[in-house]
Design an enzyme around this catalytic site. Structure first.
Site: not given
Ligand code: NAI
Length: 327
Positions: A159, A187
């Site tokens: 952000d 966030h």
């Molecule tokens: P994605 O769906 O591509 O990857 C998430 C991965 O986490 C998947 O490979 C899944 O198998 C794995 N996963 C799920 N539960 C798990 C667990 N208990 N232990 C280990 N691995 C686990 O999602 P992406 O795009 O990588 O985003 C991940 C997170 O980051 C989402 O919650 C998203 O909302 C968040 N996010 C936060 C931002 C921020 O500024 N704080 C910015 C962008 C995304």
């Protein structure tokens, strides 16, 4: 060469994890003289995909990569970790209320906090990226009573960087000449991007060319707050490379220090500064030195800012109340 640092990443086979692995292995996190060992954690169904990531990391032959481990076992993955970037989280499903989302994620971040408590370095620095990031960090922290509370943080750096980009585009001044940007709070869409202390080429941002109260309130603030949704609309997928980049910025500055009189936005455990509820993980302007962050003190808060800072504080208190049984 220094002793390798161990960096654990959850959700390592996901979009953000895939970016993080390569940036960290190439030296972007801790600099060109610091070897790293990557400890990649996924849920069992994603272990095959994770194997592919490990193969690619091997094939990249990074000079600084001293080892890679891939596992679905938390105590193996977090063993002796110096840094833990918690990315894997449960996304909001159709019809899911925020309270359901919080409690589903509690089932992930509670066990992760306990595993960190049991096996990680006693000074492990934790960054939660997976949403709802601030309250997920609170849950992990509450489940790791033997680790320093201040080592649990959540990411608002994306952000912060988005706000820099918007202001740079508006003023025509490169973002490297913009200092003292602040994101306050959660966030989420209640976050408050504050320009009242920001300097553009050394002068107050609110007096910069192209900036006025109307643009600030009606354009800048909502654009920063809703940038994530705009990326999804354009790309058909959520921000990944920029999110990984922000995670690297967050940990690098925490570990190696912030630049001169500039500060960064980090969601950290509130100590009551600026009247914010103690304990919630709230984004403040922070400086970092010797691996410790501190909240910038003494900023004047006007009425406009006060109302927005309190609204995002209120949301974090409500989130905390919704997960009380997990704390
Ligand atoms: P994605 O769906 O591509 O990857 C998430 C991965 O986490 C998947 O490979 C899944 O198998 C794995 N996963 C799920 N539960 C798990 C667990 N208990 N232990 C280990 N691995 C686990 O999602 P992406 O795009 O990588 O985003 C991940 C997170 O980051 C989402 O919650 C998203 O909302 C968040 N996010 C936060 C931002 C921020 O500024 N704080 C910015 C962008 C995304």
């Amino acid at each position: 060469m220094n002793r390798p640092k161990r960096v654990a990443i959850t959700g390592a086979a996901g979009q953000i994890g895939y970016q993080l692995c390569f940036r960290i292995a190439s030296g972007d996190l801790l600099g060109p003289n610091q070897p790293v060992i990557l400890q990649l954690i996924e849920i069992a169904p994603a272990l095959d995909a994770l194997k592919g990531v490990v193969m690619e990391l091997e094939d990249a032959a990074f000079p600084l990569l001293a080892g890679v481990e891939a596992t679905a076992d938390l105590e193996t993955g977090f063993k002796d970790a110096d840094y833990a970037i918690l990315v894997g989280a449960k996304p909001r499903g159709p019809g899911m209320e925020r309270a359901d989302l919080l409690s589903e994620n509690g089932k992930i971040f509670g066990p992760q906090g306990r595993a960190l408590n049991a096996v990680a370095s006693r000074d492990v620095k934790v960054l939660v990226v997976g949403n709802p990031a601030n309250t997920n960090a609170l849950i992990a922290q509450a489940n790791a009573p033997d680790l320093p509370k201040e080592n649990f943080t959540a990411m608002t750096r994306l952000d912060h960087n988005r706000a820099l980009a918007q202001l740079a585009a508006r003023t025509g001044i490169h973002h490297t000449s913009i200092r003292q940007m602040t994101i306050w709070g959660n966030h989420s869409s209640t976050q408050y991007p504050d320009l009242h202390h920001t300097l553009v080429a050394g002068k107050p941002a609110m007096e910069a060319e192209g900036v006025d109260a109307s643009w600030y309130e009606s354009d800048f603030i909502p654009t920063v707050q809703q940038r994530g949704a705009a990326i999804i609309k354009a790309r058909g997928a959520s921000s990944a490379a920029s999110a990984a980049s922000a995670a690297i910025d967050h940990i690098r500055d925490w570990a190696l220090g912030t630049d001169g009189d500039d500060w960064v936005s980090m969601a950290v455990p509130s100590d009551g500064s600026y009247g914010i509820e103690p304990g919630v993980i709230y984004s403040f302007p922070c400086t970092c030195e010797n691996g410790q962050w501190s909240i910038v003190q003494g900023l004047e808060i006007n009425e406009f800012s006060r109302a927005r800072m309190d609204a995002t504080d209120q949301e974090l208190r409500e989130e905390r109340a919704a997960v009380e049984s997990l704390l």
